[in-house]
Design an enzyme around this catalytic site. Sequence first.
Site, PDB file in Angstrom:
ATOM      1  N   VAL A 173       0.835  -1.198   0.000  1.00  0.00           N
ATOM      2  CA  VAL A 173       0.000   0.000   0.000  1.00  0.00           C
ATOM      3  C   VAL A 173       0.875   1.254   0.000  1.00  0.00           C
ATOM      4  O   VAL A 173       0.636   2.200  -0.752  1.00  0.00           O
ATOM      5  CB  VAL A 173      -0.951   0.004   1.213  1.00  0.00           C
ATOM      6  N   TYR A 174       1.902   1.250   0.829  1.00  0.00           N
ATOM      7  CA  TYR A 174       2.785   2.415   0.924  1.00  0.00           C
ATOM      8  C   TYR A 174       3.510   2.666  -0.396  1.00  0.00           C
ATOM      9  O   TYR A 174       3.558   3.797  -0.886  1.00  0.00           O
ATOM     10  CB  TYR A 174       3.792   2.184   2.047  1.00  0.00           C
ATOM     11  N   THR A 175       4.030   1.610  -1.002  1.00  0.00           N
ATOM     12  CA  THR A 175       4.735   1.754  -2.274  1.00  0.00           C
ATOM     13  C   THR A 175       3.793   2.249  -3.359  1.00  0.00           C
ATOM     14  O   THR A 175       4.154   3.117  -4.168  1.00  0.00           O
ATOM     15  CB  THR A 175       5.354   0.406  -2.696  1.00  0.00           C
ATOM     16  N   ALA A 200       1.229   4.110  -2.958  1.00  0.00           N
ATOM     17  CA  ALA A 200       0.948   5.522  -2.696  1.00  0.00           C
ATOM     18  C   ALA A 200       2.081   6.403  -3.217  1.00  0.00           C
ATOM     19  O   ALA A 200       1.837   7.472  -3.795  1.00  0.00           O
ATOM     20  CB  ALA A 200       0.749   5.741  -1.199  1.00  0.00           C
ATOM     21  N   LEU A 201       3.319   5.974  -3.021  1.00  0.00           N
ATOM     22  CA  LEU A 201       4.459   6.750  -3.511  1.00  0.00           C
ATOM     23  C   LEU A 201       4.469   6.793  -5.039  1.00  0.00           C
ATOM     24  O   LEU A 201       4.764   7.839  -5.645  1.00  0.00           O
ATOM     25  CB  LEU A 201       5.770   6.148  -3.007  1.00  0.00           C
TER      26      LEU A 201
END
Length: 271
Positions: free
Chosen positions: A151-153, A155-156
């Site tokens: 999820v974090y990747t 988003a980036l």
Amino acid sequence: MNMLALVTGASSGIGRAFTRRLAGDGHDVIAVARRAERLEEVAAGFPGGRVRPFAADLATGEGVDAVARMCAAEPLDLLVNNAGVAHYMPLAELPEAKAREVVGVKVAAPTMLARAAVPGMVTRGGGTIVNVAGMLAFGGPDPAAQMGRAVYTGALAHLVAMSQTLAAELAGTGVRVQALCPGVVATEFHERQGMDLGGTPRMSAEDVVTACLRGLELGEVVCAPGVEDERLLRAVFDADLAAFGAQSPRLATRYVSRPGGPVPGRAGNGS
């Protein structure tokens, strides 16, 4: 020339470094973060109202709306979408609230704040939006680098793609857009994830800010402070464009079924 900046995630790390650099250079800064007491500490270093604290939680709709209203009302010269949160764990184990928080802070908030700031910048004939992403946006093909960070990747990667597209959309208006993609930085960020990176070489937050500001002077839409050979970045984007330009309405031959080929969902050919 004095300018007005709004920096999110301004109470620590890269956001605090941005706030201190800009205020130290004589600019006015609206410093946004969740922790009011930390904001007051930053503001105390710059008497006379140079730094204006504004407490808001960008993981909430109310927080985003409040800061968006400020972005629309204030004559901003610079918006730094830096606020960040990361919950590193496999997607199947990631609680719904934490997934929503990552997407809210790193996707929804930067999108809505930029949307609020852009019209005024265009009307005034200038302005800059910096979206702080990270080098993990380019690490998707390496599973080892991305374990527990889907999820974090994602988003980036959204921030990089949005920044590139928005920069093209605003060409000729005087408004610049940059995706800032640092690697591992010496801040509290990883400590809050329970990660001990004491033995890992890390860039200082101050160097990240220096790279961003110099990158803007160089006209970089994607700024990677730790990548020495800029040709590597150009190669990535050239490959993206090559793949985009090579598409066709015809089905690619590798997807054309062959007689007797494997049936989806089966291990073999019906044995």
